[in-house]
Write a protein that holds these residues in place. Structure first.
Motif, PDB file in Angstrom:
ATOM      1  N   GLN A 286       0.860  -1.181   0.000  1.00 30.80           N
ATOM      2  CA  GLN A 286       0.000   0.000   0.000  1.00 30.80           C
ATOM      3  C   GLN A 286       0.906   1.244   0.000  1.00 30.80           C
ATOM      4  OE1 GLN A 286      -3.118  -0.347   3.020  1.00 30.80           O
ATOM      5  NE2 GLN A 286      -2.979  -2.560   2.935  1.00 30.80           N
ATOM      6  N   ASP A 287       0.688   2.155   0.923  1.00 31.66           N
ATOM      7  CA  ASP A 287       1.525   3.354   0.974  1.00 31.66           C
ATOM      8  C   ASP A 287       2.474   3.306   2.161  1.00 31.66           C
ATOM      9  OD1 ASP A 287      -0.459   3.539   2.838  1.00 31.66           O
ATOM     10  OD2 ASP A 287      -0.967   5.627   2.434  1.00 31.66           O
ATOM     11  N   MET A 288       2.846   2.092   2.561  1.00 31.43           N
ATOM     12  CA  MET A 288       3.711   1.919   3.717  1.00 31.43           C
ATOM     13  C   MET A 288       4.958   1.105   3.360  1.00 31.43           C
ATOM     14  SD  MET A 288       2.350   3.415   6.388  1.00 31.43           S
ATOM     15  CE  MET A 288       0.766   4.121   6.853  1.00 31.43           C
ATOM     16  N   LEU A 289       6.060   1.441   4.034  1.00 35.58           N
ATOM     17  CA  LEU A 289       7.277   0.651   3.981  1.00 35.58           C
ATOM     18  C   LEU A 289       7.356  -0.140   5.275  1.00 35.58           C
ATOM     19  CD1 LEU A 289       9.770   3.413   2.751  1.00 35.58           C
ATOM     20  CD2 LEU A 289       8.601   1.709   1.346  1.00 35.58           C
ATOM     21  N   ILE A 354       9.507  -2.319  11.988  1.00 35.18           N
ATOM     22  CA  ILE A 354       9.200  -0.898  11.833  1.00 35.18           C
ATOM     23  C   ILE A 354       8.326  -0.702  10.599  1.00 35.18           C
ATOM     24  CG2 ILE A 354      11.260  -0.068  13.033  1.00 35.18           C
ATOM     25  CD1 ILE A 354      12.613   0.345  10.381  1.00 35.18           C
ATOM     26  N   ILE A 355       7.392   0.219  10.703  1.00 32.63           N
ATOM     27  CA  ILE A 355       6.523   0.599   9.583  1.00 32.63           C
ATOM     28  C   ILE A 355       6.683   2.100   9.377  1.00 32.63           C
ATOM     29  CG2 ILE A 355       4.167   0.698   8.705  1.00 32.63           C
ATOM     30  CD1 ILE A 355       3.490  -1.703  10.409  1.00 32.63           C
ATOM     31  N   LEU A 356       6.946   2.490   8.134  1.00 31.11           N
ATOM     32  CA  LEU A 356       7.154   3.891   7.802  1.00 31.11           C
ATOM     33  C   LEU A 356       6.222   4.298   6.680  1.00 31.11           C
ATOM     34  CD1 LEU A 356      10.240   2.280   7.766  1.00 31.11           C
ATOM     35  CD2 LEU A 356      10.886   4.616   8.320  1.00 31.11           C
ATOM     36  N   ALA A 357       5.811   5.547   6.668  1.00 26.83           N
ATOM     37  CA  ALA A 357       5.007   6.070   5.570  1.00 26.83           C
ATOM     38  C   ALA A 357       5.914   6.284   4.369  1.00 26.83           C
ATOM     39  CB  ALA A 357       4.340   7.383   5.964  1.00 26.83           C
ATOM     40  N   ALA A 358       5.488   5.767   3.223  1.00 29.94           N
ATOM     41  CA  ALA A 358       6.277   5.935   2.005  1.00 29.94           C
ATOM     42  C   ALA A 358       6.237   7.394   1.567  1.00 29.94           C
ATOM     43  CB  ALA A 358       5.747   5.032   0.904  1.00 29.94           C
ATOM     44  N   ASP A 359       7.350   7.890   1.091  1.00 34.43           N
ATOM     45  CA  ASP A 359       7.432   9.261   0.580  1.00 34.43           C
ATOM     46  C   ASP A 359       6.861   9.279  -0.826  1.00 34.43           C
ATOM     47  OD1 ASP A 359       8.014  11.814  -0.178  1.00 34.43           O
ATOM     48  OD2 ASP A 359      10.163  11.727   0.278  1.00 34.43           O
TER      49      ASP A 359
END
Length: 385
Positions: A286-289, A354-359
């Motif tokens: 989706q929009d997550m790393l 860890i989950i990060l919001a994709a740029d």
């Protein structure tokens, strides 16, 4: 006749909530209601592959004798409501037939699509085995204050699918903001009951429900728990509506296999992704790393440096871990508005995810992303004492 067909009307509660809402805390509180003579089961679906939530709850279970008779099963590496019903069917069938629980709680990933999951659980395959109770959605009021959450369709979907909203982290909101919050909820869901959560660490707080007068204050933690137990025996309005809408629909083809991991409480693994440490992965969904590590228990991390390194990662949305550190075994549960660090029993291995919001403005390709993650992997390994 299959073993599953013998099982009838097992009470089942779905506990949903967006990423970082506080589902694990609420589930732990629900598990406290388990009678000593009953066997309960918990099915956890995680966005990542490492399986942190199951380990966190297993750690809590080991420290509480009342929770000792709880079977925990995990579906890792993606959302059980996506692509096909097979991961859900396999995990549920195995859990029910092997453990014979008297109550079931399902926790989907915070990035799940609740409506799709409700449709799956309304499949005729489960209608006689499971008795679906009220859908409990955990809601973080501090997240709601940020426009990026209020406008996020996934965030809204969890509210729309709720029979009961357990709202936490609301103490910083003023009366006007609380009225605005309730009005916003009503635009998405007109029937949901609201429960205002109270932290166990506080003896008393003022009641902040705008419909309660100032004279009716001081709702204590026991009162909150007495409200929280009610949904375990309430029928679900949302699920009944979903069942009606689903009557003429066809079953999803279960021949498509989800690439996630299905682990049962007997520790059997259908597809080994993260079998033995050391193991490290990263992915974009989706929009997550998302990325994670399983490392030998003998690896001890400098805790001060580890915490500093984690918090400087860009756009992180969730950090979870069970880590052997210079301060002992610790469980980490970080969201942008809350850093929770607790002691833990010794574990078989270190786990970090860890989950990060994709740029969305970035033009990085997969090779560049891999180079970034490989660099982070090297930095993390350098923190081992």
């Amino acid at each position: 006749m299959s073993k599953l067909s013998i099982l009838q009307n097992i009470p089942c509660t779905l506990v949903t909530g967006f990423l970082g809402s506080g589902k694990t805390t609420v589930i732990n509180q629900l598990l406290n209601f388990k009678p000593l003579n009953e066997r309960w089961a918990l099915l956890i679906n995680e966005f990542g592959r490492i399986g942190i939530d199951g380990a966190l709850l297993a750690n809590a279970k080991s420290q509480d004798k009342a929770k000792s008779d709880i079977a925990i099963s995990e579906v890792s590496g993606g959302c059980i409501c996506c692509t096909s019903q097979l991961p859900l069917q396999v995990a549920l069938s195995r859990l029910l037939t092997e453990q014979h629980p008297q109550r079931l709680i399902i926790e989907p990933t915070g990035l799940a699509h609740p409506r799709q999951l409700l449709r799956q659980l309304n499949d005729p395959h489960w209608q006689t085995a499971l008795s679906m109770q009220a859908v409990v959605t955990v809601f973080n009021a501090l997240q709601w204050q940020q426009p990026k959450y209020r406008s996020h369709t996934g965030y809204q979907a969890h509210v729309a699918a709720a029979d009961v909203l357990v709202i936490n982290r609301y103490q910083q909101l003023n009366k006007a903001e609380l009225l605005a919050l309730k009005a916003w909820i009503s635009t998405l869901n007109t029937h949901s009951q609201i429960i205002w959560a109270k932290p166990a660490s506080q003896d008393k707080i003022d009641s902040i429900d705008p419909n309660i007068s100032d004279s009716k204050t001081s709702v204590d933690f026991d009162r909150y728990l007495s409200e929280l137990i009610v949904p375990l025996t309430q029928p679900s309005v949302v699920i009944n509506k979903s069942a009606t809408a689903n009557q003429n629909s066809t079953r999803i083809n279960s021949s498509v296999i989800n690439p996630g991991v299905v682990k049962s409480s007997s520790n059997h693994v259908r597809k080994v992704v993260a079998d033995q440490p050391p193991y490290y992965y990263h992915d974009q969904r989706q929009d997550m790393l998302v990325g994670g590590w399983r490392l030998p228990a003998a690896s001890i991390f400098d805790f001060a440096k580890l915490k500093l390194w984690l918090l400087q990662l860009p756009n992180w949305q969730r950090i979870k871990g069970l880590i052997n550190t210079t301060e002992g075994w610790l469980q980490l549960n970080f969201t942008p508005d809350s850093l929770t660090i607790e002691t833990s029993d010794a574990q078989l291995d270190n786990r970090l995810e860890i989950i990060l919001a994709a740029d969305t403005d970035s033009t990085q390709d997969k090779i560049e992303q891999r180079e970034i993650w490989d660099s982070w992997n090297s930095q993390l390994m350098a923190l081992v004492v």
